[in-house]
Design a protein around this motif. Structure first.
Motif, PDB file in Angstrom:
ATOM      1  N   GLN A 217       0.809  -1.273  -0.084  1.00  0.00           N
ATOM      2  CA  GLN A 217      -0.185  -0.103   0.015  1.00  0.00           C
ATOM      3  C   GLN A 217       0.914   1.190   0.031  1.00  0.00           C
ATOM      4  O   GLN A 217       0.356   2.270  -0.529  1.00  0.00           O
ATOM      5  N   SER A 218       2.009   1.188   0.386  1.00  0.00           N
ATOM      6  CA  SER A 218       2.812   2.453   0.724  1.00  0.00           C
ATOM      7  C   SER A 218       4.217   2.177   0.600  1.00  0.00           C
ATOM      8  O   SER A 218       4.638   0.957   1.043  1.00  0.00           O
ATOM      9  N   ILE A 219       4.924   3.420   0.492  1.00  0.00           N
ATOM     10  CA  ILE A 219       6.377   3.182   0.796  1.00  0.00           C
ATOM     11  C   ILE A 219       6.990   4.343   1.694  1.00  0.00           C
ATOM     12  O   ILE A 219       6.557   5.244   1.433  1.00  0.00           O
ATOM     13  N   ARG A 220       7.720   3.771   2.507  1.00  0.00           N
ATOM     14  CA  ARG A 220       8.120   4.683   3.632  1.00  0.00           C
ATOM     15  C   ARG A 220       9.171   5.618   3.286  1.00  0.00           C
ATOM     16  O   ARG A 220      10.454   5.073   2.792  1.00  0.00           O
ATOM     17  N   VAL A 221       9.289   6.710   3.320  1.00  0.00           N
ATOM     18  CA  VAL A 221      10.138   7.526   2.709  1.00  0.00           C
ATOM     19  C   VAL A 221      10.881   8.336   4.065  1.00  0.00           C
ATOM     20  O   VAL A 221      10.127   8.794   4.831  1.00  0.00           O
ATOM     21  N   GLY A 222      12.091   8.608   4.203  1.00  0.00           N
ATOM     22  CA  GLY A 222      12.669   9.421   5.481  1.00  0.00           C
ATOM     23  C   GLY A 222      13.104  10.685   4.702  1.00  0.00           C
ATOM     24  O   GLY A 222      13.854  10.888   3.651  1.00  0.00           O
ATOM     25  N   GLU A 223      12.704  11.550   5.530  1.00  0.00           N
ATOM     26  CA  GLU A 223      13.224  13.023   5.219  1.00  0.00           C
ATOM     27  C   GLU A 223      14.166  13.428   6.332  1.00  0.00           C
ATOM     28  O   GLU A 223      13.796  13.630   7.498  1.00  0.00           O
ATOM     29  N   PHE A 224      15.413  13.226   5.825  1.00  0.00           N
ATOM     30  CA  PHE A 224      16.436  13.392   6.895  1.00  0.00           C
ATOM     31  C   PHE A 224      17.205  14.706   6.615  1.00  0.00           C
ATOM     32  O   PHE A 224      17.700  15.087   5.543  1.00  0.00           O
ATOM     33  N   TYR A 225      16.944  15.522   7.760  1.00  0.00           N
ATOM     34  CA  TYR A 225      17.571  16.777   7.687  1.00  0.00           C
ATOM     35  C   TYR A 225      19.247  16.526   8.167  1.00  0.00           C
ATOM     36  O   TYR A 225      19.315  16.031   9.187  1.00  0.00           O
ATOM     37  N   ARG A 226      20.084  17.393   7.858  1.00  0.00           N
ATOM     38  CA  ARG A 226      21.460  17.200   8.439  1.00  0.00           C
ATOM     39  C   ARG A 226      22.284  18.502   8.213  1.00  0.00           C
ATOM     40  O   ARG A 226      22.210  19.031   7.122  1.00  0.00           O
ATOM     41  N   ILE A 227      22.831  19.121   9.295  1.00  0.00           N
ATOM     42  CA  ILE A 227      23.807  20.299   9.273  1.00  0.00           C
ATOM     43  C   ILE A 227      25.031  19.735   8.694  1.00  0.00           C
ATOM     44  O   ILE A 227      25.757  18.745   9.401  1.00  0.00           O
ATOM     45  N   GLU A 228      25.838  20.261   7.566  1.00  0.00           N
ATOM     46  CA  GLU A 228      26.876  20.024   7.130  1.00  0.00           C
ATOM     47  C   GLU A 228      27.846  21.249   7.132  1.00  0.00           C
ATOM     48  O   GLU A 228      27.318  22.157   6.959  1.00  0.00           O
ATOM     49  N   GLU A 229      28.864  20.995   7.687  1.00  0.00           N
ATOM     50  CA  GLU A 229      29.980  22.040   7.923  1.00  0.00           C
ATOM     51  C   GLU A 229      31.210  21.792   7.204  1.00  0.00           C
ATOM     52  O   GLU A 229      31.804  20.559   7.298  1.00  0.00           O
ATOM     53  N   THR A 230      31.770  22.805   6.716  1.00  0.00           N
ATOM     54  CA  THR A 230      33.232  22.640   6.139  1.00  0.00           C
ATOM     55  C   THR A 230      33.885  23.654   6.765  1.00  0.00           C
ATOM     56  O   THR A 230      33.721  24.730   7.242  1.00  0.00           O
ATOM     57  N   ASP A 231      35.553  23.254   6.914  1.00  0.00           N
ATOM     58  CA  ASP A 231      36.372  24.411   7.549  1.00  0.00           C
ATOM     59  C   ASP A 231      36.641  25.344   6.626  1.00  0.00           C
ATOM     60  O   ASP A 231      36.978  25.149   5.222  1.00  0.00           O
ATOM     61  N   GLU A 232      36.552  26.684   7.010  1.00  0.00           N
ATOM     62  CA  GLU A 232      36.917  27.722   6.149  1.00  0.00           C
ATOM     63  C   GLU A 232      37.762  28.731   7.009  1.00  0.00           C
ATOM     64  O   GLU A 232      37.990  28.719   8.382  1.00  0.00           O
ATOM     65  N   ILE A 233      38.260  29.732   6.332  1.00  0.00           N
ATOM     66  CA  ILE A 233      38.772  31.146   6.893  1.00  0.00           C
ATOM     67  C   ILE A 233      37.786  32.206   6.494  1.00  0.00           C
ATOM     68  O   ILE A 233      37.605  32.354   5.525  1.00  0.00           O
ATOM     69  N   LEU A 234      37.615  32.857   7.951  1.00  0.00           N
ATOM     70  CA  LEU A 234      36.818  33.884   7.546  1.00  0.00           C
ATOM     71  C   LEU A 234      37.455  35.436   7.722  1.00  0.00           C
ATOM     72  O   LEU A 234      38.502  35.369   8.726  1.00  0.00           O
ATOM     73  N   TYR A 235      37.164  36.326   6.799  1.00  0.00           N
ATOM     74  CA  TYR A 235      37.985  37.566   6.800  1.00  0.00           C
ATOM     75  C   TYR A 235      37.064  38.690   7.156  1.00  0.00           C
ATOM     76  O   TYR A 235      35.907  38.671   6.963  1.00  0.00           O
ATOM     77  N   ARG A 236      37.810  39.756   7.890  1.00  0.00           N
ATOM     78  CA  ARG A 236      37.051  40.864   8.288  1.00  0.00           C
ATOM     79  C   ARG A 236      37.528  41.968   7.188  1.00  0.00           C
ATOM     80  O   ARG A 236      38.636  42.254   7.146  1.00  0.00           O
ATOM     81  N   VAL A 237      36.525  42.641   6.338  1.00  0.00           N
ATOM     82  CA  VAL A 237      36.790  43.596   5.561  1.00  0.00           C
ATOM     83  C   VAL A 237      36.567  44.884   6.133  1.00  0.00           C
ATOM     84  O   VAL A 237      36.381  45.228   7.595  1.00  0.00           O
ATOM     85  N   GLY A 238      37.181  46.142   5.614  1.00  0.00           N
ATOM     86  CA  GLY A 238      37.181  47.390   5.982  1.00  0.00           C
ATOM     87  C   GLY A 238      36.006  48.094   6.703  1.00  0.00           C
ATOM     88  O   GLY A 238      35.904  48.865   7.729  1.00  0.00           O
ATOM     89  N   ASN A 239      34.708  47.599   6.024  1.00  0.00           N
ATOM     90  CA  ASN A 239      33.529  48.446   6.596  1.00  0.00           C
ATOM     91  C   ASN A 239      33.008  47.593   7.867  1.00  0.00           C
ATOM     92  O   ASN A 239      32.121  47.790   8.231  1.00  0.00           O
ATOM     93  N   GLY A 240      33.895  46.720   8.368  1.00  0.00           N
ATOM     94  CA  GLY A 240      33.251  46.180   9.420  1.00  0.00           C
ATOM     95  C   GLY A 240      32.770  44.524   9.129  1.00  0.00           C
ATOM     96  O   GLY A 240      32.206  43.764  10.075  1.00  0.00           O
ATOM     97  N   ALA A 241      32.145  44.404   7.925  1.00  0.00           N
ATOM     98  CA  ALA A 241      31.702  43.313   7.714  1.00  0.00           C
ATOM     99  C   ALA A 241      32.539  42.169   7.723  1.00  0.00           C
ATOM    100  O   ALA A 241      33.881  42.281   7.508  1.00  0.00           O
TER     101      ALA A 241
END
Length: 322
Positions: A217-241
Motif C-alpha cells: 500500500q505504501s512506501i516509507r520515505v525518510g526526510e533526513f535533515y542534516r547540518i553539514e559543515e566545512t572548515d573555512e577562513i573568515l576575513y574581516r573587511v574594512g567596513n566591519g563586515a
C-alpha cells in the motif's frame, strides 16, 4: 557506522540509518512509555490479566475515561491564549522595517494555519511528553515560480527521530533529524519511476511500527535533515563586515589582498534535506536556513545521569490512580 563501500549504500543513507538506530536505542524507553500513554488515553485502561479474568468469568470491563477532559483543559487554554511570533527592533533598527517583518510573519502564520501546528504539537506533548511541528517551503500555487514559507503540523510525534544530543528547548542546536513519511505506493511510483523499492527494514519503531519500509500500500520515505559543515577562513573587511575567502575572491580580491585582512578559522554551515528510501537518495535540497526547521514541544523533562526521561500530564494522573 558501517562503511558505505561495504554495504553499497550512499553515504547519506548510511548516516540516516545509523542515526535512526542511535535515536531508537536512546529513546526506546520514552517511546514505549508514550505508546502506553496513548493506549491508556484511548480507553485501554485495564490490565491484561484483569481483563482476561473478567472475560473468563463473563463479567463486564467498564471504562470511564476521564483523561481526555484533563488534556483538553491544557489544549483549550493554549487555544484561548494563541501563540504567535513577535519581532522587536534592536539598537538602531528601523521601526518601519520591524513592522514589515512582523506583518510578513503574521501572514505566514495565518495563511498556513500555524495555530493547528502549535495546538497539535502541544496536545501531543501534553499526552506523551513530546510533540513537533516544522516549517517548509512550497510554491504559492500551481502556476507560480514563487515559493513561500509554510507551517506544517506533525500528527504522529513517533514519526520524528530527534537529535538526542540537542539540549536547547527550541531544538536550535540539533545536528540531524529524521522524519518518516508513508507515501501511497502509486504516488511514489509516479513521482520516482526509476527508484528502487528494494531495501532492508528501515524507520520502524515503537509508535511508528511498520514491518518493512515498502508494503503493498505504501512506501516509507525518510526526510533526513542534516547540518553539514566545512572548515573555512573568515576575513574581516574594512567596513566591519565579514566574508569567506571565496566570496571575497568573487569580488576581485586576490590572495595577497586577503593576507592583509584580519582572519580566523571558522566553519561554513548549510542545512541539507535528503529524501531517502532504505536504499537510495531520492532528492536533495539545501534549506536556506541556519537551523533545522523542525521544532519540538516538550512535556516534563527529567535528566538523570545524562539520560532524559519525558512524560506528559496524563502519566502523572493515571499513575496516581494505580
Amino acid at each position: 557506522m558501517s562503511d558505505a563501500k561495504e554495504t553499497g549504500l550512499p553515504e547519506v543513507v548510511e548516516d540516516a540509518r545509523a542515526f535512526f538506530d542511535y535515536v531508537n536505542a536512546y529513546d526506546d524507553e520514552n517511546r514505549r512509555e508514550a505508546l502506553d500513554d496513548k493506549q491508556f488515553l484511548r480507553g485501554d485502561q485495564w490490565l491484561a490479566t484483569d481483563r482476561q479474568l473478567r472475560e473468563v468469568e463473563q463479567r463486564p470491563c467498564l471504562t470511564i475515561n476521564v483523561l481526555p477532559s484533563f488534556i483538553q483543559q491544557v489544549v483549550n487554554d493554549q487555544r484561548q491564549n494563541k501563540t504567535n511570533i513577535k519581532t522587536h527592533p534592536v539598537e538602531n533598527a528601523d521601526d518601519k522595517l520591524n513592522e514589515i517583518a512582523q506583518g510578513l510573519i503574521k501572514h505566514i502564520e495565518y495563511s498556513s494555519n500555524a495555530d493547528v501546528a502549535y495546538d497539535r504539537a502541544l496536545g501531543s506533548a501534553t499526552e506523551v511528553g513530546f510533540g513537533y511541528w516544522r516549517l517548509i517551503t512550497d510554491y504559492c500555487d500551481d502556476k507560480s515560480f514563487d515559493q513561500e514559507i509554510k507551517y506544517t503540523s506533525i500528527r504522529n510525534a513517533f514519526s520524528v527521530y530527534f537529535d538526542p544530543n540537542s539540549v536547547e528547548p527550541d531544538g536550535s542546536d540539533q545536528k540531524r533529524c529524521l522524519i518518516a513519511v508513508d507515501v501511497p505506493r502509486k504516488d511514489f511510483e509516479k513521482q520516482y519511476p526509476d527508484a528502487s523499492i528494494l531495501g532492508a527494514e528501515f524507520i520502524s519503531s515503537t509508535g511508528n511500527n511498520q514491518s518493512q519500509w515498502a508494503t503493498d500500500q505504501s512506501i516509507r520515505v525518510g526526510e533526513f535533515y542534516r547540518i553539514e559543515e566545512t572548515d573555512e577562513i573568515l576575513y574581516r573587511v574594512g567596513n566591519g563586515a565579514s566574508a569567506f575567502g571565496d566570496e571575497l575572491k568573487k569580488l576581485g580580491m586576490t590572495e595577497s589582498d586577503l593576507k592583509g585582512l584580519t582572519s580566523r578559522k571558522s566553519k561554513r554551515r548549510k542545512v541539507m534535506l535528503y529524501k531517502i528510501t532504505g536504499a537510495e537518495v531520492l532528492e536533495s535540497t539545501e534549506i536556506k536556513c541556519r537551523w533545522i526547521p523542525v521544532f519540538p514541544v516538550w512535556g516534563t523533562e527529567i535528566d538523570i545521569n545524562g539520560k532524559v526521561y519525558r512524560q506528559g500530564i496524563q502519566r502523572r494522573i493515571y499513575r496516581d490512580w494505580e
